[in-house]
Design a protein around this motif. Structure first.
Motif, PDB file in Angstrom:
ATOM      1  N   PRO A   1      42.936   9.147 -32.437  1.00 20.77           N
ATOM      2  CA  PRO A   1      42.654   9.744 -33.692  1.00 20.77           C
ATOM      3  C   PRO A   1      41.295   9.943 -33.665  1.00 20.77           C
ATOM      4  O   PRO A   1      40.341   9.412 -33.281  1.00 20.77           O
ATOM      5  CB  PRO A   1      43.134   8.524 -34.729  1.00 20.77           C
ATOM      6  CG  PRO A   1      43.804   7.683 -33.999  1.00 20.77           C
ATOM      7  CD  PRO A   1      43.590   7.768 -32.675  1.00 20.77           C
ATOM      8  N   ALA A   2      40.707  11.107 -34.165  1.00 16.86           N
ATOM      9  CA  ALA A   2      39.449  11.681 -34.394  1.00 16.86           C
ATOM     10  C   ALA A   2      38.674  10.778 -35.225  1.00 16.86           C
ATOM     11  O   ALA A   2      37.496  10.371 -34.697  1.00 16.86           O
ATOM     12  CB  ALA A   2      39.491  13.079 -34.987  1.00 16.86           C
ATOM     13  N   SER A   3      39.067  10.120 -36.302  1.00 20.54           N
ATOM     14  CA  SER A   3      38.577   8.953 -36.673  1.00 20.54           C
ATOM     15  C   SER A   3      38.066   7.975 -36.212  1.00 20.54           C
ATOM     16  O   SER A   3      36.924   7.003 -36.233  1.00 20.54           O
ATOM     17  CB  SER A   3      39.130   8.613 -38.172  1.00 20.54           C
ATOM     18  OG  SER A   3      40.385   7.963 -38.002  1.00 20.54           O
ATOM     19  N   TYR A   4      38.937   7.403 -35.239  1.00 22.94           N
ATOM     20  CA  TYR A   4      38.779   6.187 -34.302  1.00 22.94           C
ATOM     21  C   TYR A   4      37.640   6.525 -33.317  1.00 22.94           C
ATOM     22  O   TYR A   4      36.536   5.823 -33.279  1.00 22.94           O
ATOM     23  CB  TYR A   4      39.983   5.822 -33.572  1.00 22.94           C
ATOM     24  CG  TYR A   4      39.975   4.975 -32.633  1.00 22.94           C
ATOM     25  CD1 TYR A   4      39.626   3.594 -32.577  1.00 22.94           C
ATOM     26  CD2 TYR A   4      39.826   5.359 -31.308  1.00 22.94           C
ATOM     27  CE1 TYR A   4      39.147   2.679 -31.586  1.00 22.94           C
ATOM     28  CE2 TYR A   4      39.477   4.587 -30.042  1.00 22.94           C
ATOM     29  CZ  TYR A   4      39.323   3.305 -30.326  1.00 22.94           C
ATOM     30  OH  TYR A   4      39.068   2.497 -29.239  1.00 22.94           O
ATOM     31  N   ILE A   5      37.558   7.741 -32.938  1.00 31.39           N
ATOM     32  CA  ILE A   5      36.725   8.216 -31.798  1.00 31.39           C
ATOM     33  C   ILE A   5      35.302   8.346 -32.577  1.00 31.39           C
ATOM     34  O   ILE A   5      34.258   8.035 -32.089  1.00 31.39           O
ATOM     35  CB  ILE A   5      37.021   9.624 -31.203  1.00 31.39           C
ATOM     36  CG1 ILE A   5      38.213   9.624 -30.447  1.00 31.39           C
ATOM     37  CG2 ILE A   5      35.777  10.167 -30.210  1.00 31.39           C
ATOM     38  CD1 ILE A   5      38.516  10.717 -29.899  1.00 31.39           C
ATOM     39  N   GLN A   6      35.189   8.767 -33.855  1.00 31.84           N
ATOM     40  CA  GLN A   6      34.096   8.674 -34.654  1.00 31.84           C
ATOM     41  C   GLN A   6      33.483   7.401 -34.662  1.00 31.84           C
ATOM     42  O   GLN A   6      32.080   7.275 -34.672  1.00 31.84           O
ATOM     43  CB  GLN A   6      34.207   9.410 -35.933  1.00 31.84           C
ATOM     44  CG  GLN A   6      32.806   9.674 -36.655  1.00 31.84           C
ATOM     45  CD  GLN A   6      33.108  10.544 -37.913  1.00 31.84           C
ATOM     46  OE1 GLN A   6      34.026  10.645 -38.434  1.00 31.84           O
ATOM     47  NE2 GLN A   6      32.231  11.499 -37.956  1.00 31.84           N
ATOM     48  N   LEU A   7      34.261   6.356 -35.079  1.00 36.57           N
ATOM     49  CA  LEU A   7      33.941   4.938 -35.452  1.00 36.57           C
ATOM     50  C   LEU A   7      33.306   4.552 -34.211  1.00 36.57           C
ATOM     51  O   LEU A   7      32.401   3.680 -34.140  1.00 36.57           O
ATOM     52  CB  LEU A   7      34.857   4.196 -35.888  1.00 36.57           C
ATOM     53  CG  LEU A   7      34.556   2.840 -36.414  1.00 36.57           C
ATOM     54  CD1 LEU A   7      33.478   2.760 -37.337  1.00 36.57           C
ATOM     55  CD2 LEU A   7      35.742   1.853 -36.665  1.00 36.57           C
ATOM     56  N   MET A   8      34.086   4.802 -32.862  1.00 37.82           N
ATOM     57  CA  MET A   8      33.428   4.256 -31.758  1.00 37.82           C
ATOM     58  C   MET A   8      31.938   4.804 -31.284  1.00 37.82           C
ATOM     59  O   MET A   8      31.334   4.192 -30.515  1.00 37.82           O
ATOM     60  CB  MET A   8      34.362   4.523 -30.459  1.00 37.82           C
ATOM     61  CG  MET A   8      35.846   3.639 -30.815  1.00 37.82           C
ATOM     62  SD  MET A   8      35.587   1.925 -31.206  1.00 37.82           S
ATOM     63  CE  MET A   8      35.828   1.631 -32.870  1.00 37.82           C
ATOM     64  N   ASN A   9      31.709   6.076 -31.862  1.00 38.73           N
ATOM     65  CA  ASN A   9      30.523   6.596 -31.486  1.00 38.73           C
ATOM     66  C   ASN A   9      29.399   5.662 -32.414  1.00 38.73           C
ATOM     67  O   ASN A   9      28.347   5.855 -31.812  1.00 38.73           O
ATOM     68  CB  ASN A   9      30.571   7.939 -32.155  1.00 38.73           C
ATOM     69  CG  ASN A   9      30.928   9.126 -31.137  1.00 38.73           C
ATOM     70  OD1 ASN A   9      30.713   8.852 -29.728  1.00 38.73           O
ATOM     71  ND2 ASN A   9      31.942   9.809 -31.274  1.00 38.73           N
ATOM     72  N   THR A  10      29.778   5.176 -33.324  1.00 38.62           N
ATOM     73  CA  THR A  10      28.661   4.254 -34.081  1.00 38.62           C
ATOM     74  C   THR A  10      28.436   2.848 -33.182  1.00 38.62           C
ATOM     75  O   THR A  10      27.142   2.320 -33.179  1.00 38.62           O
ATOM     76  CB  THR A  10      29.025   4.039 -35.356  1.00 38.62           C
ATOM     77  OG1 THR A  10      30.301   2.925 -35.633  1.00 38.62           O
ATOM     78  CG2 THR A  10      29.539   5.088 -36.156  1.00 38.62           C
ATOM     79  N   GLN A  11      29.527   2.416 -32.686  1.00 42.23           N
ATOM     80  CA  GLN A  11      29.676   1.286 -31.886  1.00 42.23           C
ATOM     81  C   GLN A  11      30.799   1.359 -31.063  1.00 42.23           C
ATOM     82  O   GLN A  11      31.680   1.191 -31.757  1.00 42.23           O
ATOM     83  CB  GLN A  11      29.003  -0.102 -32.423  1.00 42.23           C
ATOM     84  CG  GLN A  11      29.159  -1.282 -31.455  1.00 42.23           C
ATOM     85  CD  GLN A  11      28.753  -2.554 -32.304  1.00 42.23           C
ATOM     86  OE1 GLN A  11      27.677  -2.761 -32.814  1.00 42.23           O
ATOM     87  NE2 GLN A  11      29.685  -3.657 -32.368  1.00 42.23           N
ATOM     88  N   ASN A  12      30.788   0.986 -29.814  1.00 39.36           N
ATOM     89  CA  ASN A  12      32.203   1.350 -29.180  1.00 39.36           C
ATOM     90  C   ASN A  12      32.940   0.065 -28.969  1.00 39.36           C
ATOM     91  O   ASN A  12      32.968  -0.812 -27.868  1.00 39.36           O
ATOM     92  CB  ASN A  12      31.883   1.755 -27.860  1.00 39.36           C
ATOM     93  CG  ASN A  12      33.144   2.117 -26.713  1.00 39.36           C
ATOM     94  OD1 ASN A  12      34.110   2.333 -27.673  1.00 39.36           O
ATOM     95  ND2 ASN A  12      33.024   2.482 -25.785  1.00 39.36           N
ATOM     96  N   GLY A  13      33.626  -0.423 -29.965  1.00 32.32           N
ATOM     97  CA  GLY A  13      34.386  -1.614 -30.075  1.00 32.32           C
ATOM     98  C   GLY A  13      33.368  -2.773 -30.672  1.00 32.32           C
ATOM     99  O   GLY A  13      31.916  -2.655 -30.690  1.00 32.32           O
ATOM    100  N   GLY A  14      34.200  -3.763 -31.257  1.00 33.94           N
ATOM    101  CA  GLY A  14      33.338  -4.900 -31.832  1.00 33.94           C
ATOM    102  C   GLY A  14      34.069  -5.592 -32.804  1.00 33.94           C
ATOM    103  O   GLY A  14      35.454  -5.402 -33.035  1.00 33.94           O
ATOM    104  N   ILE A  15      33.483  -6.504 -33.489  1.00 34.29           N
ATOM    105  CA  ILE A  15      33.891  -7.481 -34.700  1.00 34.29           C
ATOM    106  C   ILE A  15      33.357  -6.753 -36.062  1.00 34.29           C
ATOM    107  O   ILE A  15      32.038  -6.720 -36.204  1.00 34.29           O
ATOM    108  CB  ILE A  15      33.675  -8.744 -34.599  1.00 34.29           C
ATOM    109  CG1 ILE A  15      34.023  -9.170 -33.365  1.00 34.29           C
ATOM    110  CG2 ILE A  15      34.178  -9.659 -35.883  1.00 34.29           C
ATOM    111  CD1 ILE A  15      33.659 -10.853 -32.928  1.00 34.29           C
ATOM    112  N   PRO A  16      34.193  -6.227 -36.760  1.00 38.40           N
ATOM    113  CA  PRO A  16      33.668  -5.851 -38.078  1.00 38.40           C
ATOM    114  C   PRO A  16      33.300  -7.095 -38.864  1.00 38.40           C
ATOM    115  O   PRO A  16      33.654  -8.139 -38.724  1.00 38.40           O
ATOM    116  CB  PRO A  16      35.083  -5.089 -38.811  1.00 38.40           C
ATOM    117  CG  PRO A  16      36.128  -5.583 -38.025  1.00 38.40           C
ATOM    118  CD  PRO A  16      35.683  -6.100 -36.719  1.00 38.40           C
TER     119      PRO A  16
END
Length: 324
Positions: free
Chosen positions: A187-202
């Protein structure tokens, strides 16, 4: 030659040597495989947990298999393990019509009917949620804060997150290769979030639910969000990534495992492509291994899931107040 080959395939089947069956049949050119060999290949794919490939083989001989109860049974078996319960029900009902009173078919019908009914309810719920969000006009692919989502404070920073989840920035080639490996478009929204940090603990790790799960009466919890990569253990294609959870832990092949949970593998959050196809916008669901892989609908798409995450302490406090 063919009789000898079929005897060998049956022997390997009895010995659970399904990989050898697949390897041997795939050495035969496709144009030279008859319906019997294709059926044997589909059975081996099913037994190896490679259900999408089993369906592909069975649909290849769709016309010839229409009057074969075993063909419908194998198709239903594959669809059942992909959590495509409506299609599984149709296949098992046809198998039962063609060969009544088969014990295995009747057993599967007992399992699949309530799951197909629930899937129909989830489909209707999904359409209602999507329509409401489209009408509201509030979705913006996580470009701005709204609801409980705040970009500047979304990720929690820790040594464990850096070690297990957070991967280096990715490029388009990596996205394409992982999409090909998993079989679904991210999903585009998932890719966009991963551009802020590529994976992790929210920072917020709880998501409210309308139904109880094995975790709590009113919510589920996540440990982290898998990033786009292969090197870290908790990434989409990493050691404990999506295919590992599906192939080794038995999760239904309905999409992509996107979040792990505190149960250490006994429940996960997945992107669910059953209602949209592999190129569409997936829903988000919770899948509970402890409850026969029960699927609980969470959100109509990834952005709605991210915006719906809340502080776990808030949910814990709510539970304590109810108990008091």
């Amino acid at each position: 030659m063919e009789k000898e080959l079929l005897r060998q395939l049956d022997l390997w089947h009895e010995q659970d040597q399904f990989g050898l069956i697949i390897e041997r049949i795939q050495r035969i050119p496709e144009s030279e495989r008859d319906d019997e060999l294709i059926g044997q290949l589909a059975r081996a794919f099913n037994n190896e947990g490679r259900y999408r490939e089993a369906v592909q083989q069975l649909l290849y001989v769709n016309g010839q298999g229409a009057s074969d109860p075993l063909w419908h049974y194998r198709l239903g078996y594959a669809y059942y393990h992909m959590a495509r319960y409506e299609q599984a029900l149709q296949a098992f009902e046809m198998a039962d019509e063609l060969s009544p009173h088969d014990e295995s078919t009747i057993e599967f019908l007992g399992w699949v009917r309530p799951k197909a009914e629930k899937m129909q309810r989830d489909r209707q719920h999904h359409e209602e949620k999507r329509f409401a969000l489209e009408q509201s006009g509030t979705m913006n692919h996580l470009r701005a804060a709204s609801g409980t989502y705040a970009p500047a404070t979304f990720w929690e920073q820790s040594e464990y997150a850096l070690e297990s989840y957070v991967s280096p920035p990715f490029d388009e080639d990596l996205i394409v290769s992982i999409e090909q490996e998993l079989g679904y478009k991210l999903p585009a929204s998932y890719i966009q979030l991963m551009n802020t940090q590529n994976g992790g603990i929210p920072a917020c790790t709880a998501f409210p639910t309308e139904a109880a799960t094995s975790w709590a009466e009113d919510h589920i919890a996540i440990s982290g969000i898998l990033g786009i990569g292969r090197d870290k253990s908790n990434t989409l294609a990493g050691e404990f990534g999506s295919r590992f959870m599906i192939e080794e832990w038995g999760y239904p092949d309905l999409g992509i495992v996107i979040c792990d949970c505190p149960s250490a593998g006994h429940d996960v959050v997945m992107l669910d492509y059953r209602f949209c196809g592999p190129e569409g916008e997936p829903a988000v669901v919770h899948v509970d291994q402890e409850d026969d892989y029960e699927i609980t609908y969470l959100a109509p798409h990834f952005e709605a899931f991210i915006r719906g995450l809340v502080d776990a302490d808030t949910m814990d406090l709510s539970d304590e107040e109810v108990e008091d």
